[in-house]
Structures are given as C-alpha cells and as structure tokens.
Design an enzyme around this catalytic site. Structure first.
Site, PDB file in Angstrom:
ATOM      1  N   LYS A  79       0.863  -1.191   0.000  1.00 54.98           N
ATOM      2  CA  LYS A  79       0.000   0.000   0.000  1.00 54.98           C
ATOM      3  C   LYS A  79       0.895   1.234   0.000  1.00 54.98           C
ATOM      4  O   LYS A  79       1.915   1.275   0.693  1.00 54.98           O
ATOM      5  CB  LYS A  79      -0.892  -0.028   1.252  1.00 54.98           C
ATOM      6  CG  LYS A  79      -1.980   1.029   1.298  1.00 54.98           C
ATOM      7  CD  LYS A  79      -2.881   0.826   2.531  1.00 54.98           C
ATOM      8  CE  LYS A  79      -4.027   1.825   2.589  1.00 54.98           C
ATOM      9  NZ  LYS A  79      -4.928   1.562   3.738  1.00 54.98           N
ATOM     10  N   SER A 154      -9.850   1.332   2.547  1.00 56.08           N
ATOM     11  CA  SER A 154      -8.987   2.194   1.749  1.00 56.08           C
ATOM     12  C   SER A 154      -7.872   1.428   1.025  1.00 56.08           C
ATOM     13  O   SER A 154      -7.271   1.973   0.104  1.00 56.08           O
ATOM     14  CB  SER A 154      -8.352   3.250   2.644  1.00 56.08           C
ATOM     15  OG  SER A 154      -7.467   2.636   3.568  1.00 56.08           O
ATOM     16  N   SER A 178     -10.017  -1.082   6.726  1.00 54.86           N
ATOM     17  CA  SER A 178      -9.401  -0.835   5.421  1.00 54.86           C
ATOM     18  C   SER A 178      -8.643  -2.015   4.828  1.00 54.86           C
ATOM     19  O   SER A 178      -8.252  -1.952   3.661  1.00 54.86           O
ATOM     20  CB  SER A 178      -8.448   0.368   5.509  1.00 54.86           C
ATOM     21  OG  SER A 178      -9.187   1.561   5.500  1.00 54.86           O
TER      22      SER A 178
END
Lengths: 475, 487
Positions: A79, A154, A178
């Site tokens: 990420k 996310s 997330s």
C-alpha cells in the site's frame, strides 16, 4: 473454491526447490500487470526494474546454495502509505506526490529480509480515508472481479493487486476496516492484527491509535506465513507489543472442535439478505466441525461508528498537520507563511481528507473536547467492556465483514455517511485494539464474493487463524 | 551569577502598598547525548540541520521512542526539587509554526513526571514547585531582512532543526515569589541545582536555560490580579529588571483607572521594557490530546530509589555544611560563592589540615575566583598560612601578599615566602611608637579624626604602614588609633 492464482506458500516452495525461478514467477505477474493494470489501476507505481533486480538476486542466492527467507521470490505489493527508501510514497495525495522517503518501514524491511520481491506501490483512498479507493487523488481502483464495481477501501489497490494476480500477496493498513472490507469485496483473506503486533514504524499515520498493518492473500495459510514475517516486536515503535510473534502456520490444522463461536443476537440493519445467508452457512459449517454457537450481544456497537468518526479524524487532524509545505512535499508559494500553509493544504488535500481534518479539529477544540472526543474515548472503553463480557461466553465472534458485496463505482461518493456505514462491522475491532480477519465464504448478490469476519480478543491470532482455516475448508 | 546568588539585596518597594505576585516557568535543555525521541545528537553550535533524522524532521511514518537517559535526568532534577515522581503521560500540543516539524509538540500535560516540589530561598522563603515535566524543544528560526529580526516584515526565514527534539524539562513554580530579588535567587538556585545533579549545563546565554515570567500585582491579601507572561528574559539580571518593570507598568495602568489584559509580553532588554506579543484572544487553541505514539511512562520504584541514592549533596546542604564549618552565615555571599564554585570541599580540606576554616573561607573567596573546584595550591599550605595569620606571625596584609604569590605560582610554602619577603608582624610597642610619630607628623589629620571625621584615619594609617614597610598589622593600628582618640 479453486484459486485462480498460485499461492504464496506454493510459489515460495517451488522457487526454493528449483521447480521454478523467482524471475519466472515475477515475469508471470508482470505480464498480468501489462495485460490488465490499465483497466484496474491497482498501482500508483510499478517498480519493475527493482523487482527484476531483486528476483535475479534471489535466483542467484538459491543457485549459490545460500539460505533464503520464507518468502524468497514471492511477488508482493505494498500500500502506498508504507515508506520505501528512495521510492515514491504518496498516500495517493497530491500533497506527498514525488516524495521519496529516506528509509523503509519496518514491515518493508522484514519482507525484504524474507526474500519477497516488491512489484509496486498500490493505490488507496487518500491518506487511507475511505471505503472504496475512490478518494485517491490519482483516480479510483476497479474491482478485478467486476470492473464496474469498487474494490473496497482504503487498501483497495492492495486488494485488487492480489485479486488480479499482479502480486501473490500484499500489505494494507486497517484503521477502521481498510484491509478486511476490501478483502471481503475482492474475495481475499485479509487480516487486521492485534494493535501493536505489527510495527507501525514507517507507515504514514492516519489515526495512530487505530492503524495496524496486515496482509491480503488468497489463502489463510498464506496470511499466516505473511503475518509471521511482518509481525513481532519492533523497538522503533513504542506501541509495539513485547510478546514474541505467535506461530500461526502451525495451528491451521487444529480445527475448531469444542470452540465457542459468538453470534450477534442483535444484528444491525442494512445487511444484504445474501450476506446474512452466507453467515448462516458459516455458523452451520463451524457447528458441523464441532464448534458450538453462542448468542452474544455488543450493546455499544451502535455507538462505535460515531465514536470512530471522532477519534480517527481527531488523530488525523494532528497527524496530517505536518503537511505544511515547509520541509517536503507540495508547497504553493505565496507572500507569507500563513497564506502558504493555507494555499498548500487547500491544493494538496482532497475533499474527504479536508472533511476529516475539519471534523477532528472541531472535536479536539476547547469547549468541545469533552462533548466529542472525550465522549468517544468513553465509547472505546464501553466497547472494550462489551467484548470482554462477550469473550467470557465465546472464543471468537463471527459477523459479516461488510453489510454488502462490492458496490458500483460512484454509488456512494455523493453521500459520505452511507460510505461510512460500510465499516459498521469492522470498526469495533480497531477501537478495542483486537484481532480480526475476513475470510471469503462464497458469493452473494451479483455473484460477488462475501467475506465472513472472525473477531478475537487481543493476541487471539492463533484462535482466529484456526477458525479462519476451518471456514476456508468449508467454503 | 555570584551577585544574584548572594544574600538578599533589597529592591525598592512598590508604591502605594502594591505587592507583586510572580511565578516562573523555566525551560532547561537536558544534558543528554541524543534527542528526546530519536538518536540524533543533542549538541549545541553545530552546522545548521546536521543533527537531524526522520523523527526530528517529522517525516511521514517516523515514530518517537523515548530516551531513557532523559527520563533519568528529569527524575534526578525532580528529586532534587523535592518533587513526587509519578507515572506520567505525553500529550500533543498542536499548533502551526515553521520550526515545529510535526505541527505539534510532544509535551507532558495533565500527568507530568514530577509534581509538588519546593525550593528554599534565603530567609527560609519556600517557593513551591508545581511541576517539572518533560517535553521536546522546537527548531530555531532566523528571520532575514526587515528591521526587527522577527518574522513579520522579514524577506525570508531560515530554520535550523538541530534543536528540534532536544529534551527539555519545564519547571513551573507556584506563584509564591513576591519580589524580583527572590525571582533572581530562585533562578540562580535552580541553576546551581541543575549543575549539581548534572541535569543540564544551564547556560542562559546559549539558551539551554530559558525563563518565562508570570507577573501580576495586587494589594496584600487581595485575590491574585490578572497576570501577564513575559518571554525573552535571557539572563538572571534581566529576570529582575523585567519583573520590576512589568510590576510598575501594571501598577501605572491600574492606578490610572485601567485594567490589565491577560497577554504575553516580550522583554526588550535594550529598551528595558516589555511590550505586547499577543493577547489571550489570539492565543492558539492547542487541542491537547494523549500522544497515541507513546505509552504510559511508569518508572519502577527501585529505579527511582537508585537515582535518589546517586544524587550528590545539593547546594543548600553544602552551604549549611560550609557555614557550620566556618562559622559564617549560610546565607552570606562568601558561602554562596564558594559553594557555587564547588570550592567548599577545598575549604574543608584546609580545615582538615589544621587550618583556620573562617580565614580559609575568606582566602579562597578572594584569591581563588579563577580556580575551579580543585585549586592548584595545596590545602595544607593554605592551612599553614591561616595559622601564621591567626598566630600574628604575619599581618593580614602580609598574608594576602603571600596568598597572591602562592596562587600566581600554583603553590608554595608560606613560611618560606614570608621569610624571603622579610615579613614578620611588629610587636605592639613598636607599633605604638610609630603611631606616636604619625600623630606628630600628621597633626592636621589627627585633629580632624579626633573631631569625628572618620575618613581622616586613612592618612594616619597610611603613614604608619609606610613607616613599617607594611609589617604593621592594619587591625592593630586601627585599634590603637581608636583607643587613643577615646582617651
């Protein structure tokens, strides 16, 4: 359910045994990226050259008979809120566009030491604020299973990268769901470890008391292996737990016989019937495997969403104050310091980030602190008490990960509150600092995957993974 | 420093029965090798932006890790200030400024490490210490261009982050100080304690010790008045001047019918006045909340006790000990000065060697200002010299000459020096004869002296000392002259 792509465990074994090479495995993944990335947009950056160099090094080491790590040659994606030395780390925000950290996050170092090959940095909702990856400054990520739908967020880019076969595993961060929610929406395993089990050093903070890093994988065994690599004490993170990382790969076959599985007696409204049907199937499967089902209640559950949207923005308002244009990242030049701050932050942050900075600043302000932030902290204690009471009756709790399957792009962008409700089941774990994971358990509406969330108390990862492995066998 | 730490000097009283109420907030940089939350060096005076790292610069993802040595020094200081050491937490104090890298300062807020201490000042004045808490320092801004050297009106600013993250302890007194002398004594005593326990080098000129002063005025017995905080008070002398100025300013405002606004004021040392920096209305809302990147600081009792056991004797106890040894007042300037120089052990060594402790105190104060805690002259030689003077083998003046020579040469045998210089104290009958001669020669001076003009004695004494080539004991001469006049 047959997995469309090779697992971490298989790739690592095949490379270590010489059945295949790290370069060959990498090229297969890079080929899929070439084929589909323009449709999916999982990545902010694909690090092809670095990945090839690392893969060649792994192959050379194996050829030379040198010992290699448990993830040697396994392609992983990170990420883009995890610091990578010399490699752009943007948090999908214009304010950090172009910023290259001078250091690696601890989890990145641990992956490197285990021999993993980083293929790229994945897209996210700006600063991890969102549930669909539509809040990225660089455009949304699409769900590889249906590109008209969101991958969740996310950590949507990390989920999509694994679901599309761009990487065998990836890391995300989970502040209120997330990792688990996108795992559920993309048909993957996703883990939110106990707070403090995985180092936050080098993870760009959203809400420091809630943030935790964890893996996305196709299988529970892959997730266990990834956790063993990234978890464990880090002296550079003061909130890191001192306990040694529990073994997870060794407990997967232990089954759930005699285990007590908690079922929410008062299920909140808003779940799709197909999701509820999969939950019933999950309880039945565990019961069939020798567990008993116990009804429990979490009376404070209904306050958690509100509490979360005070605590997380409050911490974010402080964590994001450093993006002021003085030392790094975007600077919009004006005549003086204060207007430079304003112009830089106005241009650098997207609408959702600004909304949360405003919320959080307000919640911490003199005269409002007690009514908002202070009360939210009380809810954190209440939900922790609720969990403590529930865990006297059961070993784990099962809930849906998400009330719905993956929804169409643009479906919820105009109404932040509807978007916030995506995380109703995942948020309590973060508020309590507990462990949880999402395991794919069949499909629901539109033939999209449904994830079952397993919740366990702090440091309950072994129990968590035993239940997850059983669900995986039954799915 | 020695002036401020000496016995009370009475500043002029405030007019019309006004009383000032003063509290001090003193920031000191702890003398650690590295910063409060990172491994960057804590070192003054290096090239700008060389002692930095991701934590210091507040780079994304960088996390603070508390420096154990800083905690130890904070506890040392707390114990020396008679504080209770308690489990403590860190908060974030949020505000934007270019030398504040994270846009928040990590500081202890409602649960500081040290609470409820006190310090004793001369005259048994007890000043309460509310708290002494840990926090990180900011970077340092230099504003280029413009006229004032301040950010407003400057062309651009340069920021040096070497100081950012340096460990500080902020010592907050209770509003127990009632005049500027006490304030100066408080700061001087705090500095002595800091040096004694090794917590800080406490150099106000380098900014490793910085004072903010809270001043209000009232009529005695009335509730506290509205206070103003004065910043930029960078020396002990300035502490006194700023307080006296500010109290008088407030009295002027009140007596002309005005009211005091709560505000932060800036001390301009050149102009000798304070002026408004910011009012309460435009003060920042710091939005304090518990720092989520750190955990409870809960030092175990065993560690605290081992720190307590390792504390050296503190200045107040050393002054009491020196006073007892020498018979001097423990609040006398000589006692303060000797302890501040760390020469009390030396005086005690002179006494141990059979010397006269009271004379040793005087010698050391007068002649050893340039020496450190361990003067080069052997204590036993000073002991001999005090005996020679006590036994009237040399006069006080001669002893002083011998002492100067010993200091200049880094030692020497006082007996040999006295012999080489031909020093011997004259016996009283010889002095009497010289006094007779002087009175005859300086009849004018003698008449004036007899008429009560004390200054006239100087001419007589001078003549006698000259006649004796310095061998007459000045005290004896004075005594004889006084006796003659009294007849």
């Amino acid at each position: 359910m047959t997995k469309p792509f090779a697992t971490v465990v298989d790739i690592a074994a095949d490379i270590a045994s010489g059945k295949t090479s790290a370069v060959e495995v990498l090229e297969q993944h890079l080929a899929r990226i070439t084929e589909r990335e323009s449709d999916i947009h999982a990545f902010n950056l694909v690090t092809t050259e670095q990945a090839r160099a690392t893969a060649q090094q792994v192959d050379a080491d194996i050829k030379a008979g040198k010992p290699v790590g448990p993830l040697a040659g396994v392609p992983v994606a990170l990420k883009d809120n995890m610091c990578t030395r010399g490699i752009e780390t943007t948090c999908s925000s214009k304010i950090l566009e172009g910023w290259k950290p001078p250091y690696d996050a601890t989890v990145v170092t641990r992956l490197q030491q285990a021999g993993a090959v980083m293929v790229g940095k994945t897209n996210l909702d700006e600063f991890a604020m969102g549930s669909s990856t539509e809040n990225s400054a660089f455009g949304p990520t699409k769900n590889p299973l249906d590109t008209s739908r969101v991958p969740g967020g996310s950590s949507g880019g990390s989920a999509a990268a694994v679901a599309a076969g761009f990487a065998a595993a990836s890391l995300g961060s989970d502040t209120g769901g997330s990792i688990r929610q996108p795992a559920s929406l993309c048909g993957l395993v996703g883990v939110k470890p106990t707070y403090g089990l995985v180092s936050r050093q080098g993870i760009v903070a959203f809400a420091s008391s809630l943030d935790q890093v964890g893996p996305f994988t196709h299988t529970v065994a892959d997730a266990a292996l990834m956790m063993e690599v990234i978890g464990g004490h880090d002296p550079l993170d003061s909130t890191s737990l001192s306990q040694p990382m529990p073994s997870l790969t060794s407990v997967l076959g232990q089954g759930v016989k005699g285990m007590r599985i908690g079922r929410l007696a008062d299920m909140p409204d808003g779940c799709e019937p197909e999701v509820l049907a999969r939950m019933d199937a999950a309880y039945a499967a565990l019961q069939a495997a020798g567990a008993t089902i116990v009804d429990i209640s979490l009376p404070s559950l209904s306050y958690c969403l509100t509490a979360y949207y005070l605590v997380a923005p409050a911490e974010a308002s402080s964590n994001l104050a450093r993006y002021d244009g003085v030392r790094y990242g975007l600077r919009v030049e004006t005549g003086d310091l204060h207007s430079m701050y304003g112009a830089t932050r106005a241009a650098g942050f997207g609408a959702e980030v600004k909304r949360r900075i405003m919320l959080g600043t307000y919640a911490l302000s003199a005269g409002y602190f007690d009514a908002y932030y202070g009360k939210a902290l009380k809810v954190r204690r209440l939900i922790a008490n609720d969990f403590a009471a529930a865990y006297e009756k059961c070993d784990v709790i099962l809930t849906p990960t998400s009330p719905t399957v993956a929804f169409p792009l643009g479906d919820k962008t105009s109404d932040p509150l509807t978007m916030y409700l995506c995380d109703i089941f995942t948020i309590p774990t973060n508020l309590a600092g507990h462990a949880a994971m999402s395991v794919p358990f069949g499909t629901g509406a539109y033939n999209m995957p449904v994830g079952v969330q397993v919740l366990a108390p702090a440091l309950g990862e072994q129990t968590l993974f035993r239940v997850a492995a059983e669900l995986e066998r039954a799915s | 420093m020695s002036n401020a730490s000496s016995a009370p000097q009475h500043s002029s009283d405030l007019p019309n029965g006004w009383e000032m109420v003063v509290g001090l907030e003193v920031h000191v940089e702890l003398d650690t090798k590295t910063k409060l939350f990172s491994a960057s060096p804590n070192h003054f005076g290096d090239e700008p932006n060389t002692n930095i790292d991701p934590v210091t610069l507040g780079l994304p993802g960088a996390l603070p890790v508390l420096n154990k040595h800083a905690v130890e020094l904070a506890i040392r200081l707390g114990l020396a200030l008679n504080c209770t050491v308690q489990p403590s937490t860190f908060h974030r104090k949020n505000y934007f400024y270019q030398d504040m890298p994270k846009a928040y300062q990590i500081s202890q807020y409602d649960q500081p490490i040290n609470i409820d201490g006190y310090m004793m000042l001369p005259g048994d004045v007890r000043i309460g210490i509310e708290r002494a808490h840990l926090e990180e320092d900011t970077g340092k801004s230099t504003h280029i261009g413009g006229t004032s050297g301040r950010i407003h009106g400057s062309d651009y600013s340069l920021v040096d982050f070497n100081r950012a993250g340096v460990p500080l302890v902020e010592i907050v007194s209770r509003p127990d100080i009632r005049n500027s002398d006490q304030a100066r004594q408080y700061v001087a005593e705090l500095r002595s304690i800091l040096l004694a326990v090794g917590a800080s080098d406490a150099k106000m000129e380098e900014g490793s010790m910085r004072c903010d002063v809270n001043v209000s005025v009232r009529k005695p017995g009335a509730p506290f008045g509205t206070r103003c905080e004065i910043k930029n008070v960078n020396s002990i002398r300035a502490v006194g001047k700023a307080i006296d100025y500010e109290a008088r300013r407030q009295i002027d405002v009140l007596e002309s019918g005005g009211t005091i606004r709560q505000e932060t004021r800036h001390w301009d040392d050149g102009e000798g006045r304070t002026h408004t920096l910011r009012t309460k209305e435009d003060a920042d809302d710091y939005r304090y909340f518990l720092e989520p990147d750190l955990v409870l600081l809960d030092p175990d009792q065993e560690w605290i006790e081992s720190i307590r056991a390792s504390l050296p004797m503190l200045p107040a106890a050393r002054r009491a000990q020196l006073a007892a040894l020498t018979g001097a007042n423990k609040e006398s300037e000589s006692v303060y000065v000797i302890v501040e120089r760390g020469q009390d052990d030396y005086v005690s060594a002179v006494a141990q060697a059979g010397g006269d402790a009271a004379r040793a105190l005087v010698y050391v104060q007068q002649a050893f200002a340039e020496e450190g805690a361990t003067p080069k002259v052997a204590a036993s030689d000073i002991a001999t010299l005090t005996q020679m003077e006590r036994d009237a083998k040399v006069t006080a003046t001669q002893a002083k000459t011998i002492l100067s020579e010993m200091v200049a040469n880094g030692g020497g045998d006082p007996v040999a020096i006295a012999a080489a210089k031909g020093f011997e104290a004259l016996d009283t009958s010889a002095v009497e004869a010289m006094v007779d001669a002087a009175i005859a020669q300086q009849a004018d001076a003698w008449a004036k002296y007899c008429a009560g003009e004390e200054k006239a004695m100087g001419a007589l004494v001078g003549a006698i000392m000259k006649a004796s080539q310095g061998k007459a004991d000045g005290k004896v001469v004075t005594a004889i002259l006084q006796a003659r006049r009294a007849k």
